[in-house]
Write an enzyme that holds these catalytic residues in place. Structure first.
Site, PDB file in Angstrom:
ATOM      1  CG  ASP A 275      -2.158   0.852   0.983  1.00 30.91           C
ATOM      2  OD1 ASP A 275      -3.196   0.623   1.620  1.00 30.91           O
ATOM      3  OD2 ASP A 275      -2.069   1.755   0.120  1.00 30.91           O
TER       4      ASP A 275
HETATM    5  C1  GLC Z   1      -4.361   4.228  -0.436  1.00 28.48           C
HETATM    6  C2  GLC Z   1      -5.235   3.019  -0.192  1.00 28.48           C
HETATM    7  C3  GLC Z   1      -5.135   1.967  -1.278  1.00 28.48           C
HETATM    8  C4  GLC Z   1      -4.939   2.684  -2.608  1.00 28.48           C
HETATM    9  C5  GLC Z   1      -3.565   3.324  -2.570  1.00 28.48           C
HETATM   10  C6  GLC Z   1      -3.310   4.156  -3.817  1.00 28.48           C
HETATM   11  O1  GLC Z   1      -3.752   4.638   0.745  1.00 28.48           O
HETATM   12  O2  GLC Z   1      -5.108   2.373   1.067  1.00 28.48           O
HETATM   13  O3  GLC Z   1      -6.350   1.204  -1.261  1.00 28.48           O
HETATM   14  O4  GLC Z   1      -5.040   1.756  -3.674  1.00 28.48           O
HETATM   15  O5  GLC Z   1      -3.361   4.129  -1.430  1.00 28.48           O
HETATM   16  O6  GLC Z   1      -4.201   5.239  -3.867  1.00 28.48           O
END
Ligand code: GLC
Length: 743
Positions: A275
């Site tokens: 993430d």
């Molecule tokens: C965010 C979310 C994830 C997302 C990523 C990119 O923090 O937790 O679900 O795909 O970052 O935006």
């Protein structure tokens, strides 16, 4: 040491041979493009290994981390492409800038906003999930994305979790059954799904720091099954690590979760993507299963530093550690091997489809998921459907009647080509009735999405709403939550279980002047329903995306008969919910650690076993017609471990309009040696029937699926003995209980 002439000559020859060899390897034309359309995995692995041999260390390192917000480097000199990723689970996010979270302000990136995944789960219809996946996959492909950062399948543990709207509910079997077709649909477009967030990201509060402690049984029986199905059945090509820690180690580089369970036990051959800012050290990222590091050092969850992509954990520090022999190059090669494999499935694949965008087929899919996902919770005096009659006045009251929802919620935000609001949909469908509207309440300033401007303050909004309600025949109150921060939104959890913005006061006030109130709940979560007696009809209408207003109008007018079932329980009081029963240590945690003390008893498992009546139960949903389940039986009474149990059930539509019913089969072990839920969902089937028709459905369940995770042997085991098979149309509405024996 003096070197003799012939030794020097020999050395010159050796070094020059090496150089020629090295130089030719550098420039050897490797045919990156796949020649065969169908490459066996062995031939593909050989091809990949031949490529790895000619990549430089720097080139390999560059592939394992971001070069921008949503892309990773390719190898330009060899024609190996960059990988481009995009959120999200309900539609393709608008283009984000290269190195900031701001929107790139493109004008060609408006898309179809599909319903939130809670609505998809509520359809209990895997075929719809397949259509959903292939449609969103076509849109991602057309937007030239190689990885779609979705679907999210974290289990609904607490109604306060800001991101529950993005997930598939509280039951692992439902989530597993619904996620597989979605992933297959996406990936047949040559776009990798990225199932998330692996694992135990069941709240947004302290999401990037909280450490989750739980039993193996809860881990394997509740929180992993949907991910396991994504890997083993849907063959998902990538998976996103969660922000939180599990048993003290971050999920994005976790020895148990990634190296053992995912990559060894489940033989996952795809890519683990962190993430954004989910990676924390070079050594752990290198050794414990992370393949692509995204989002570090950005203004997301880390602090932005100059040229921070080179400072990523899997960038310079990783290169240095390999050069110094502190970390093995094999660790890097395994990551690159997985990344190249993902490329051959996506941007290097021989015959990837072309994708499609904003076409009527996608709008149709979004509409079908929306109408099949809406759940009829209450319908006193047949409040719904409402007839479109020129003699009646319908008051449409509530901010959510006109509020746009798609741009909110965090990373699942969308810039749809259009979003039909509930009011628009109702006005378009009810051509004869007189429609009057007022906002009724305002949610005030917003962080993520624009609020409809109002010149009126809360009190005058209230007074106006009462006046309008008084002179109407029917009041449709369109309220609930929204995609604001501290509502149904990423980044934090709700702080109150009740409805916000004094909606309850407004319902009470309207009820004084008009008893004919229907409530359309726009939420992705359960809310307290102390206002229920003041309403005649209640529809759970989720966040439905582009076609929201059209779907809502089809249901409230009776053009479509609601068939949705709740994918999670609505507790009467927050403390009735399992996660909130054990206090702060369980939710939200104390000193950054939380204990899942409810263990395997999540959702209806808790309500059934502790005999607590929920407001509305998992699997519950009414219809405008009525169905009867009968002739319920199993094919045998005694089964062996390798058998399949076949449950037969006849469904009769006793009403004068077509509709659909979901037969649900729950199974529970009697007198078990271990703690077990009273019953667990092990099969379901949605049956569509014209008026007065009947159909006998067959639901098959493998005896092996009745296993529990035996912590004594760290493996699954099926208890022999007597089981109860519960067949009904909701977890708290069982028509028949059949006892069977497993030998
Ligand atoms: C965010 C979310 C994830 C997302 C990523 C990119 O923090 O937790 O679900 O795909 O970052 O935006």
């Amino acid at each position: 040491m003096k070197i003799k002439f012939n030794q020097r000559l020999f050395l010159i020859i050796v070094i020059s041979c090496f150089y020629v060899n090295y130089a030719s390897a550098q420039h050897k034309e490797v045919d990156i493009q796949l020649t065969a359309t169908k490459l066996t995995s062995i031939a593909l692995d050989a091809k990949i290994d031949s490529i790895i041999k000619i990549l430089t260390l720097e080139e390999k390192i560059a592939m394992t981390h971001a070069q921008s917000k949503f892309s990773t480097k390719g190898v330009a000199r060899l024609g190996i492409p960059e990988i481009w990723m995009s959120d999200g689970p309900h539609g393709v996010r608008e283009e984000i800038s290269w190195d900031s979270w701001s929107h790139a302000e493109w004008t060609n990136d408006s898309i179809t906003a599909f319903p939130a995944l809670t609505a998809l789960a509520a359809t209990f219809n895997p075929e719809l999930s397949a259509n959903y996946g292939s449609s969103i996959g076509e849109e991602a492909r057309y937007r030239k994305k190689d990885v779609l950062l979705g679907p999210g399948i974290n289990i609904y543990r607490t109604p306060m979790n800001g991101r529950n709207f993005e997930y598939l509910g509280e039951d692992p079997y439902l989530a597993a059954t619904m996620v597989v077709p979605y992933i297959k649909g996406v990936q047949k477009n040559g776009v990798a799904a990225c199932v998330k967030h692996f694992a135990l990201n069941n709240q947004e509060h302290w999401r990037d720091k909280i450490n989750v402690e739980l039993s193996d049984r809860a881990l394997y029986e509740i929180y992993l099954p949907a991910f396991k199905a994504a890997v083993k059945e849907a063959k998902v090509w990538s998976i996103m690590g969660a922000y939180n820690k599990i048993r003290g180690q971050y999920a994005c580089h976790n020895e148990l979760l990634l190296n053992k369970i995912l990559k060894t036990d489940w033989s996952f051959d795809g890519v683990v993507i962190s993430d954004w800012s989910g990676a924390h050290t070079t050594e752990e990222s290198a050794k414990y299963g992370l393949d692509i590091e995204m989002g570090t050092g950005t203004d997301g969850l880390g602090t932005s530093t100059a040229n921070h992509y080179d400072n990523y954990y899997l960038a310079k520090p990783f290169l240095k550690a390999i050069k110094k022999g502190v970390l093995s190059e094999d660790l890097l090669d395994d990551k690159v091997r997985r990344i190249l494999r993902l490329m051959y499935r996506t941007n290097l694949s021989f015959n990837r489809p072309l994708g499609k965008l904003n076409n009527k087929e996608h709008h149709e899919v979004a509409l079908n998921v929306a109408t099949e996902g809406i759940v009829l919770l209450k319908n006193e005096d047949d409040f719904f459907p409402i007839k479109d009659d020129k003699t009646i006045t319908i008051a449409v009251i509530g901010e959510n009647a006109t509020r746009v929802m798609a741009p909110g919620g965090g990373s699942s935000e969308l810039k749809p080509q259009f979003e039909i609001s509930p009011l628009e949909g109702i006005k378009k469908r009810f051509k004869n009735a007189k429609i009057i509207h007022t906002m009724g309440y305002s949610s005030g300033p917003s962080v993520y999405d624009e609020v409809i401007p109002t010149k009126l303050d809360q009190d005058s909004l209230y007074v106006k709403a009462i006046k309008i309600a008084k002179k109407a025949d029917v009041v449709l109150f369109i309220g609930g939550l929204n995609k604001n921060h501290l509502q149904d939104c990423e980044g934090d959890d709700r702080e109150i279980f009740q409805l916000p913005y004094q909606q309850e006061k407004l319902i009470n006030g309207m009820h004084e002047v008009n008893k004919n109130i229907g409530f359309l709940l726009l939420t992705g979560n359960a809310v307290e329903m102390s206002w229920l007696p003041k309403t005649k009809g209640v529809l759970q209408t989720w966040y439905l995306g582009s076609m929201a207003g059209e779907a809502i109008a089809q249901i409230i007018s009776g053009d479509k008969n609601p068939s949705g079932k709740l994918p999670f329980s609505f507790p009467k009081k927050l403390k009735d919910n399992a996660a909130h029963f054990y206090g702060e240590t369980s939710y939200p945690g104390v000193n950054m650690t939380q204990h899942y003390k409810e263990d395997i008893l999540v959702g209806y498992r808790w309500f059934d076993t502790k005999k607590i009546a929920p407001q509305y139960a998992f699997g519950y949903g009414l219809s405008y017609t009525n169905f009867k389940l009968s002739d319920i039986k199993t094919d045998k009474n005694v089964y062996s471990l390798t058998d399949k149990i076949t449950v037969h059930c006849t469904v009769t539509n006793n009403g004068n309009r077509q509709g659909a019913e979901v037969i649900q089969v729950y199974i529970g072990k009697l007198n078990s040696d271990v703690k077990r839920a009273l019953k667990e969902l092990k099969g379901f089937k949605k049956v569509f029937l014209k008026s007065y028709k009947k159909e006998t459905a067959k639901i098959e369940i493998n005896v092996s699926d009745l296993a529990f995770y035996n912590e004594k042997i760290s493996d699954w085991a099926v208890e022999k003995g007597t089981y109860s098979i519960y067949v009904g149309n909701a977890s708290d509405s069982i028509s028949e209980i059949i006892k069977v024996t497993i030998k």
